[in-house]
Design a protein around this motif. Structure first.
Motif, PDB file in Angstrom:
ATOM      1  N   ASN A  43       0.811  -1.223   0.000  1.00  0.00           N
ATOM      2  CA  ASN A  43       0.000   0.000   0.000  1.00  0.00           C
ATOM      3  C   ASN A  43       0.840   1.267   0.000  1.00  0.00           C
ATOM      4  OD1 ASN A  43      -2.353  -1.654   0.211  1.00  0.00           O
ATOM      5  ND2 ASN A  43      -2.032  -1.776   2.415  1.00  0.00           N
ATOM      6  N   GLY A  44       2.070   1.180  -0.543  1.00  0.00           N
ATOM      7  CA  GLY A  44       2.918   2.344  -0.687  1.00  0.00           C
ATOM      8  C   GLY A  44       3.552   2.859   0.590  1.00  0.00           C
ATOM      9  N   LYS A  45       3.376   2.158   1.696  1.00  0.00           N
ATOM     10  CA  LYS A  45       3.832   2.698   2.982  1.00  0.00           C
ATOM     11  C   LYS A  45       5.312   2.417   3.210  1.00  0.00           C
ATOM     12  CE  LYS A  45       1.047   3.511   6.194  1.00  0.00           C
ATOM     13  NZ  LYS A  45       0.029   3.500   7.250  1.00  0.00           N
ATOM     14  N   TYR A  46       6.011   3.411   3.747  1.00  0.00           N
ATOM     15  CA  TYR A  46       7.419   3.269   4.112  1.00  0.00           C
ATOM     16  C   TYR A  46       7.697   4.178   5.296  1.00  0.00           C
ATOM     17  CZ  TYR A  46       8.103   7.664   1.479  1.00  0.00           C
ATOM     18  OH  TYR A  46       8.038   8.949   1.022  1.00  0.00           O
ATOM     19  N   GLY A  47       8.819   3.918   5.982  1.00  0.00           N
ATOM     20  CA  GLY A  47       9.078   4.746   7.147  1.00  0.00           C
ATOM     21  C   GLY A  47      10.330   4.378   7.909  1.00  0.00           C
ATOM     22  N   LEU A  48      10.524   5.074   9.036  1.00  0.00           N
ATOM     23  CA  LEU A  48      11.719   4.952   9.860  1.00  0.00           C
ATOM     24  C   LEU A  48      11.342   4.926  11.330  1.00  0.00           C
ATOM     25  CD1 LEU A  48      14.963   5.249   9.971  1.00  0.00           C
ATOM     26  CD2 LEU A  48      14.457   7.616  10.561  1.00  0.00           C
ATOM     27  N   TYR A  49      12.019   4.041  12.064  1.00  0.00           N
ATOM     28  CA  TYR A  49      11.821   3.935  13.513  1.00  0.00           C
ATOM     29  C   TYR A  49      13.086   4.369  14.234  1.00  0.00           C
ATOM     30  CZ  TYR A  49      11.217   1.638  18.082  1.00  0.00           C
ATOM     31  OH  TYR A  49      11.116   1.348  19.417  1.00  0.00           O
ATOM     32  N   ASN A  50      12.926   5.274  15.194  1.00  0.00           N
ATOM     33  CA  ASN A  50      14.022   5.717  16.036  1.00  0.00           C
ATOM     34  C   ASN A  50      13.924   4.969  17.362  1.00  0.00           C
ATOM     35  OD1 ASN A  50      15.624   7.084  17.952  1.00  0.00           O
ATOM     36  ND2 ASN A  50      15.513   8.986  16.774  1.00  0.00           N
ATOM     37  N   PRO A  51      14.846   4.030  17.649  1.00  0.00           N
ATOM     38  CA  PRO A  51      14.718   3.235  18.875  1.00  0.00           C
ATOM     39  C   PRO A  51      14.942   4.032  20.148  1.00  0.00           C
ATOM     40  CG  PRO A  51      16.787   2.753  17.763  1.00  0.00           C
ATOM     41  CD  PRO A  51      16.015   3.633  16.842  1.00  0.00           C
ATOM     42  N   SER A  52      15.625   5.171  20.059  1.00  0.00           N
ATOM     43  CA  SER A  52      15.850   5.996  21.253  1.00  0.00           C
ATOM     44  C   SER A  52      14.566   6.681  21.697  1.00  0.00           C
ATOM     45  CB  SER A  52      16.940   7.032  20.987  1.00  0.00           C
ATOM     46  OG  SER A  52      18.169   6.408  20.697  1.00  0.00           O
ATOM     47  N   SER A  53      13.870   7.269  20.736  1.00  0.00           N
ATOM     48  CA  SER A  53      12.623   7.955  21.054  1.00  0.00           C
ATOM     49  C   SER A  53      11.402   7.055  20.927  1.00  0.00           C
ATOM     50  CB  SER A  53      12.443   9.165  20.127  1.00  0.00           C
ATOM     51  OG  SER A  53      12.344   8.739  18.772  1.00  0.00           O
ATOM     52  N   LYS A  54      11.613   5.883  20.297  1.00  0.00           N
ATOM     53  CA  LYS A  54      10.526   4.935  20.024  1.00  0.00           C
ATOM     54  C   LYS A  54       9.417   5.580  19.194  1.00  0.00           C
ATOM     55  CE  LYS A  54      11.422   2.032  24.040  1.00  0.00           C
ATOM     56  NZ  LYS A  54      10.873   1.333  25.222  1.00  0.00           N
ATOM     57  N   VAL A  55       9.846   6.403  18.255  1.00  0.00           N
ATOM     58  CA  VAL A  55       8.912   7.121  17.376  1.00  0.00           C
ATOM     59  C   VAL A  55       9.052   6.614  15.950  1.00  0.00           C
ATOM     60  CG1 VAL A  55       8.372   9.365  16.356  1.00  0.00           C
ATOM     61  CG2 VAL A  55       8.839   9.181  18.808  1.00  0.00           C
TER      62      VAL A  55
END
Length: 349
Positions: free
Chosen positions: A60-72
Motif C-alpha cells: 500500500n505504498g507505505k514506508y518509514g523509519l523507527y528511532n529506537p531511542s525515542s521509540k517514534v
C-alpha cells in the motif's frame, strides 16, 4: 547528506560480518518479542541502519523509519498518479535509501536532493516483477526479479543508484521453464566482497553467481525440492566467499521439511541438504547470526522462528509467532517484519 521525506537520518552500511576475533557465546535459549509497529501493511523488506534505526517499505505504498531511542515512527505513503505501489525490496548506501516495487510498472525510488523520494528506474514490461535489492558498496548495487525475456531480470547501478541498467540476457544464464523467484523477504540476493549470489525458485531452483560484481555470471543447481510454481529456494545468505545457506520449501505446504534447506562450503558450486525431513519446514528468510564464526543461523517464516548453532544440521524452534523477514543488529538483537507488524527480537543465551 540527503534525507527521506520522513527524515531518515544518516544511512550507513551495517556490516554483519565482523572479521575480529569472535566472542564465546552460549547457545540461544529463547527469544523475547516486542512489537514496535502495527498497521494494516505487509512488510517483507526492512533495513537496520548503523545508528540502530529501522527503515522499511511495504504494501500500500507505505514506508518509514523507527528511532529506537525515542521509540517514534515516521511514516509516509508513496503514490504515483492513481497508482499505489507495493514494495518488497529495500536497500541503502551511506547517503540514500532505496525502495523497489513489485509488479508492472516496476518503480525504483531513491532519496533525492530535495528530501523527497525520486524515481530513478522504471520498467513497464508486463512481466516485470522485482524481488530483492542490495548494494556491494556505496556506488554499486544490484536488484533481481522474474524473467521478462529468457533470463532472470537483473539491474545494476555503478553510480550510487542514480541510474540503473538492465543486464542483457546475452550475458546471463538462460532461465529454465518456470524458473523465477519469490518476493518473500528481500533475501534472494547475498553479497560478499565482489561476489553476489541469487537464489531462484519455482519449476527450477538454482543459484546464479558473479565474482566480479555482475560483469560475468554462472549458474549452479541446488538439491532443494522444486518443480512446482510455489516450491524451491526463498532466501540465501553467505557468511564469507565460501560458506552459504539457502532455505525455502513450499508456502502452500508449510509443514513439509523435505529438501528445503542446504549449505555450501565452496562458494555455491555444490550444495548439501541440511536437516532433511526435519524441522523447520517452509521458511522465507535465513540469516547468519553476527559474530558467531558462521556457526549460528536464524530462520523465520509465517509459521515461526527457528535457531541453529551447528550451521543448520539441527534446529530449535524459538517461537511460533510468524514473520516474513529478519535482520540483525548484533548477536543478541534483531528486527523482524511480517503481516501487519514489525518486532524487536531479543535473544536470551
Amino acid at each position: 547528506m540527503r534525507y527521506l521525506v520522513v527524515v531518515l537520518l544518516s544511512l550507513l552500511v551495517l556490516s554483519c560480518k565482523n572479521p575480529e576475533e569472535p566472542k564465546k557465546l552460549n547457545a540461544i535459549q529463547s527469544v523475547e518479542i516486542e512489537t514496535i509497529y502495527e498497521d494494516s501493511v505487509s512488510v517483507r523488506a526492512l533495513e537496520i541502519l548503523d545508528d540502530g534505526s529501522v527503515a522499511f517499505a511495504g504494501s500500500n505504498g507505505k514506508y518509514g523509519l523507527y528511532n529506537p531511542s525515542s521509540k517514534v515512527w515516521n511514516t509516509a505513503v508513496m503514490k504515483r498518479d492513481s497508482l499505489t505501489p507495493n514494495f518488497r525490496a529495500v536497500a541503502h548506501t551511506a547517503e540514500d535509501f532505496f525502495m523497489l516495487s513489485i509488479e508492472s510498472p516496476a518503480l525504483l525510488y531513491k532519496t533525492g536532493d530535495s528530501g523527497a523520494m525520486e524515481l530513478v528506474y522504471e520498467e513497464t514490461d508486463p512481466k516485470a516483477f522485482y524481488d530483492a535489492m542490495t548494494f556491494w558498496n556505496d556506488q554499486e548495487g544490484i536488484a533481481m526479479g522474474d524473467p521478462t525475456e529468457s533470463c532472470i531480470s537483473i539491474i545494476i547501478t555503478r553510480d550510487g543508484g542514480k541510474t540503473w541498467t538492465k543486464v542483457s540476457c546475452d550475458n546471463l544464464p538462460e532461465a529454465a521453464e518456470g524458473e523465477a523467484a519469490f518476493a518473500a523477504s528481500n533475501s534472494n540476493i547475498a553479497v560478499y566482497e565482489n561476489n553476489a549470489w541469487i537464489i531462484t525458485g519455482g519449476m527450477k531452483s538454482r543459484v546464479l553467481h558473479t565474482s566480479d560484481k555482475g560483469k560475468t555470471w554462472e549458474v549452479y543447481d541446488t538439491p532443494l525440492k522444486q518443480g512446482t510454481p510455489t516450491s524451491g529456494g526463498y532466501s540465501i545468505d553467505f557468511y564469507d566467499e565460501n560458506l552459504g545457506v539457502i532455505i525455502g520449501g513450499d508456502y502452500t505446504n508449510a509443514e513439509s521439511n523435505e529438501a528445503n534447506k542446504a549449505i555450501t562450503h565452496d562458494g555455491g558450486k555444490t550444495w548439501e541438504l541440511l536437516a532433511d525431513k526435519a524441522a523447520p519446514g517452509y521458511r522465507s528468510c535465513t540469516q547468519f547470526i553476527p559474530d558467531t564464526e558462521g556457526k549460528e543461523l536464524l530462520a523465520v517464516g509465517f509459521k515461526g522462528i527457528d535457531y541453529s548453532r551447528d550451521q543448520g544440521a539441527t534446529w530449535k524452534n524459538l517461537s511460533s509467532e510468524g514473520f516474513f523477514t529478519v535482520r540483525f543488529l548484533n548477536d543478541s538483537t534483531a528486527y523482524a517484519a511480517g503481516n501487519g507488524s514489525i518486532a524487536r527480537l531479543t535473544f536470551k543465551r
